[in-house]
Design a protein around this motif. Structure first.
Motif, mmCIF file in Angstrom:
data_model
loop_
_atom_site.group_PDB
_atom_site.id
_atom_site.type_symbol
_atom_site.label_atom_id
_atom_site.label_comp_id
_atom_site.label_asym_id
_atom_site.label_seq_id
_atom_site.Cartn_x
_atom_site.Cartn_y
_atom_site.Cartn_z
ATOM 1 N N GLN A 59 99.962 92.421 124.599
ATOM 2 C CA GLN A 59 99.335 91.544 123.943
ATOM 3 C C GLN A 59 99.701 91.411 122.592
ATOM 4 O O GLN A 59 99.861 90.150 122.026
ATOM 5 N N GLU A 60 100.186 92.583 121.914
ATOM 6 C CA GLU A 60 100.710 92.369 120.468
ATOM 7 C C GLU A 60 102.112 91.568 120.457
ATOM 8 O O GLU A 60 102.433 90.773 119.503
ATOM 9 N N VAL A 61 102.941 91.792 121.566
ATOM 10 C CA VAL A 61 104.156 91.022 121.525
ATOM 11 C C VAL A 61 103.833 89.706 121.712
ATOM 12 O O VAL A 61 104.571 88.842 121.098
ATOM 13 N N MET A 62 102.906 89.096 122.527
ATOM 14 C CA MET A 62 102.778 87.713 122.593
ATOM 15 C C MET A 62 101.959 87.069 121.369
ATOM 16 O O MET A 62 102.367 86.046 121.204
ATOM 17 N N GLU A 63 101.202 87.867 120.917
ATOM 18 C CA GLU A 63 100.354 87.394 119.617
ATOM 19 C C GLU A 63 101.623 87.154 118.615
ATOM 20 O O GLU A 63 101.504 86.211 117.930
ATOM 21 N N SER A 64 102.437 87.947 118.461
ATOM 22 C CA SER A 64 103.716 87.865 117.351
ATOM 23 C C SER A 64 104.621 86.937 117.816
ATOM 24 O O SER A 64 105.238 86.358 116.967
ATOM 25 N N ALA A 65 104.458 86.335 119.115
ATOM 26 C CA ALA A 65 105.593 85.062 119.313
ATOM 27 C C ALA A 65 105.123 83.991 119.142
ATOM 28 O O ALA A 65 105.609 82.986 119.430
ATOM 29 N N ILE A 66 103.713 83.889 118.638
ATOM 30 C CA ILE A 66 103.245 82.495 118.315
ATOM 31 C C ILE A 66 103.648 81.885 117.061
ATOM 32 O O ILE A 66 104.053 82.668 116.076
ATOM 33 N N VAL A 67 104.144 80.615 117.311
ATOM 34 C CA VAL A 67 105.131 80.222 116.052
ATOM 35 C C VAL A 67 104.103 79.232 115.229
ATOM 36 O O VAL A 67 104.458 78.579 114.170
ATOM 37 N N GLU A 80 97.188 84.906 130.541
ATOM 38 C CA GLU A 80 96.447 85.873 130.955
ATOM 39 C C GLU A 80 96.519 87.018 129.562
ATOM 40 O O GLU A 80 95.368 87.410 129.326
ATOM 41 N N VAL A 81 97.856 87.195 129.378
ATOM 42 C CA VAL A 81 97.980 87.913 128.123
ATOM 43 C C VAL A 81 97.107 87.490 127.057
ATOM 44 O O VAL A 81 96.350 88.335 126.186
ATOM 45 N N LEU A 82 97.331 86.094 126.737
ATOM 46 C CA LEU A 82 96.601 85.510 125.544
ATOM 47 C C LEU A 82 95.112 85.555 125.739
ATOM 48 O O LEU A 82 94.391 85.664 124.707
ATOM 49 N N ARG A 83 94.677 85.474 126.724
ATOM 50 C CA ARG A 83 93.020 85.300 127.169
ATOM 51 C C ARG A 83 92.511 86.884 126.857
ATOM 52 O O ARG A 83 91.501 86.873 126.220
ATOM 53 N N ALA A 84 93.287 87.831 127.060
ATOM 54 C CA ALA A 84 93.012 89.239 126.941
ATOM 55 C C ALA A 84 93.176 89.472 125.493
ATOM 56 O O ALA A 84 92.272 90.291 125.113
ATOM 57 N N ALA A 85 93.853 89.013 124.849
ATOM 58 C CA ALA A 85 94.149 89.181 123.312
ATOM 59 C C ALA A 85 92.984 88.714 122.423
ATOM 60 O O ALA A 85 92.837 88.975 121.548
ATOM 61 N N ARG A 86 92.405 87.437 123.122
ATOM 62 C CA ARG A 86 91.546 86.735 122.454
ATOM 63 C C ARG A 86 90.190 86.463 123.372
ATOM 64 O O ARG A 86 90.003 85.488 123.830
ATOM 65 N N GLN A 94 87.204 86.283 122.879
ATOM 66 C CA GLN A 94 86.210 85.402 121.765
ATOM 67 C C GLN A 94 86.745 84.009 122.190
ATOM 68 O O GLN A 94 85.984 83.097 121.994
ATOM 69 N N GLY A 95 87.857 83.912 122.527
ATOM 70 C CA GLY A 95 88.209 82.316 122.822
ATOM 71 C C GLY A 95 87.498 81.622 124.174
ATOM 72 O O GLY A 95 87.704 82.277 125.209
ATOM 73 N N ARG A 96 87.072 80.647 123.943
ATOM 74 C CA ARG A 96 86.186 79.948 125.126
ATOM 75 C C ARG A 96 86.925 79.205 125.919
ATOM 76 O O ARG A 96 86.798 79.042 127.069
ATOM 77 N N PHE A 97 88.227 78.855 125.600
ATOM 78 C CA PHE A 97 89.391 77.836 126.280
ATOM 79 C C PHE A 97 90.492 78.153 126.072
ATOM 80 O O PHE A 97 90.907 77.923 124.588
ATOM 81 N N LEU A 98 91.226 78.514 126.776
ATOM 82 C CA LEU A 98 92.853 78.640 126.513
ATOM 83 C C LEU A 98 93.413 78.200 128.113
ATOM 84 O O LEU A 98 93.213 78.933 129.057
ATOM 85 N N GLU A 99 94.239 76.967 127.838
ATOM 86 C CA GLU A 99 94.927 76.778 129.055
ATOM 87 C C GLU A 99 96.310 76.117 128.716
ATOM 88 O O GLU A 99 96.577 75.334 127.592
ATOM 89 N N MET A 142 103.386 75.151 124.758
ATOM 90 C CA MET A 142 102.019 74.612 124.300
ATOM 91 C C MET A 142 100.869 75.289 125.161
ATOM 92 O O MET A 142 100.953 75.132 126.192
ATOM 93 N N VAL A 143 99.734 75.762 124.220
ATOM 94 C CA VAL A 143 98.744 76.057 124.963
ATOM 95 C C VAL A 143 97.360 75.420 124.292
ATOM 96 O O VAL A 143 97.500 75.536 122.993
ATOM 97 N N ALA A 144 96.612 74.725 125.044
ATOM 98 C CA ALA A 144 95.483 74.162 124.399
ATOM 99 C C ALA A 144 94.297 75.041 124.108
ATOM 100 O O ALA A 144 94.036 75.676 125.022
ATOM 101 N N LYS A 145 93.615 74.969 123.020
ATOM 102 C CA LYS A 145 92.269 75.760 122.793
ATOM 103 C C LYS A 145 90.967 74.994 123.087
ATOM 104 O O LYS A 145 90.021 75.552 122.708
ATOM 105 N N LYS A 146 91.394 73.661 123.361
ATOM 106 C CA LYS A 146 90.077 72.727 123.666
ATOM 107 C C LYS A 146 90.410 71.831 124.886
ATOM 108 O O LYS A 146 91.639 71.440 124.822
ATOM 109 N N ARG A 147 89.437 71.529 125.636
ATOM 110 C CA ARG A 147 89.768 70.520 126.578
ATOM 111 C C ARG A 147 90.119 69.251 126.124
ATOM 112 O O ARG A 147 91.056 68.642 126.810
ATOM 113 N N SER A 148 89.560 68.800 124.924
ATOM 114 C CA SER A 148 89.981 67.349 124.408
ATOM 115 C C SER A 148 91.536 67.428 123.939
ATOM 116 O O SER A 148 92.089 66.737 124.103
ATOM 117 N N ALA A 149 92.017 68.648 123.624
ATOM 118 C CA ALA A 149 93.410 68.927 123.163
ATOM 119 C C ALA A 149 94.249 68.695 124.528
ATOM 120 O O ALA A 149 95.355 68.319 124.364
#
Length: 336
Positions: free
Chosen positions: A89-97, A126-132, A134-139, A153-160
């Motif tokens: 989870q830490e590796v994936m979070e640190s890979a966010i640019v 699945e790693v991002l969802r486990a690390a977050r 509280q996130g209601r939407f990650l796709e 790219m990963v969307a945090k909102k359905r509209s996005a």
């Protein structure tokens, strides 16, 4: 409780802003994970699903604030999921640019699938969802092959998600990959247009080949550096077919180094003997408009260590080295 699963109770669900404009069938499939599609369409057809107490069709569009009645259905019992560990989870979070309220962009490491399945307990999403939690939407907005590194790219909102996928459909998002290919890529060859067809091997593995019966496909190329025995090229897919860059490069006579699907055995063995440890394909840059504001954005992702080290090794090797990038440029791409 049956052996097949659990029988749910009637539910009334309020449609949120993120689901505004979504089709009823897609909304139900997300709400009723594990329920066969045939069951979902049957309960809609029989009128058991109601929106604001009225009957609907599968393609009815929902509005924010709508009340959706979901009837009792039998859902498969959820298997105990294997959760990603804290380290991954830490590796994936640190890979966010890049990240804002609508989306995030990850520099995906090579060897990590974008999602679980096919024998994998989990992937990037699945790693991002486990690390977050509280996130209601990650796709996922789009996909990358497991062995390809780089920007996704990963969307945090359905509209996005809707906005970015629509941008992809209309070819308004530009993706630029860096690939180390076998041989000297001719500078005059700046595009490969060849139809691609997906097929399966006898063992069920999916492959792609150039075939007149396939879908129209186009990749543009630009030579970045020429080494002894290899070329570093920028490949920009205009269409978005499975394995497109890998197959187009091989079709042009210059397969991507380390490609165990489309590189010939002798060339692959030679690359491995030189210390090649991965598929040399990296999603280097993305150019797109931000959801909401429409502001233009360009992101670049540095190479990982195996990719960068291989380029440095080739840059120091005697022989051809005509380039728009020198060894220091390559090192900067890896460490910046």
């Amino acid at each position: 409780m049956s052996a097949e699963g659990e029988r749910s109770a009637v539910r009334w669900v309020t449609v949120g802003e993120d689901n505004h404009g979504q089709r009823v069938d897609n909304f139900l499939l997300a709400q009723l994970r594990g329920v066969p599609k045939s069951v979902v369409y049957r309960i809609v057809r029989k009128g058991e699903v109601r929106v604001n107490k009225g009957r609907v069709k599968p393609d009815t569009r929902l509005k924010s604030g709508d009340q959706v009645r979901i009837p009792p259905v039998t859902q498969k019992k959820k298997e105990v999921a294997v959760l990603p560990g804290a380290r991954v989870q830490e590796v994936m979070e640190s890979a966010i640019v890049f990240e804002n309220d609508d989306m995030l962009v990850v520099n995906k490491p090579a060897g990590i699938a974008v999602h679980g399945g096919s024998g994998l307990d989990f992937g990037l999403i699945e790693v991002l969802r486990a690390a977050r939690p509280q996130g209601r939407f990650l796709e996922l907005v789009h996909r990358l092959d497991r062995d390809t590194s780089g920007l996704i790219m990963v969307a945090k909102k359905r509209s996005a998600l809707r906005f970015l996928q629509d941008e992809l459909r209309h070819k308004r998002i530009r993706k630029h990959y860096h690939a180390l290919v076998a041989g000297v890529w001719p500078a005059a060859v700046d595009r490969v247009a060849a139809p691609l067809l997906r097929y399966e091997l006898s063992n069920g593995e999916r492959r792609v080949r150039v075939d007149d019966e396939g879908k129209e496909s186009l990749t543009t190329y630009r030579v970045l550096t020429v080494y002894a025995g290899y070329s570093l090229v920028q490949a920009s897919p205009v269409t978005g077919r499975t394995h497109q860059i890998r197959v187009h490069s091989a079709y042009a006579g210059h397969p991507i180094a380390g490609d165990d699907k489309y590189m010939d055995d002798a060339s692959l063995k030679a690359f491995r003997a030189e210390g090649g440890r991965r598929l040399m394909l990296h999603a280097f840059a993305l150019e797109f408009a931000l959801p909401g504001s429409g502001d233009a954005m360009r992101l670049e992702a540095p190479y990982d260590e195996p990719f960068g080290v291989m380029l440095e090794k080739l840059a120091l090797r005697p022989g051809i080295n005509a380039s728009g990038a020198n060894a220091q440029d390559i090192n900067n791409k890896r460490t910046s």
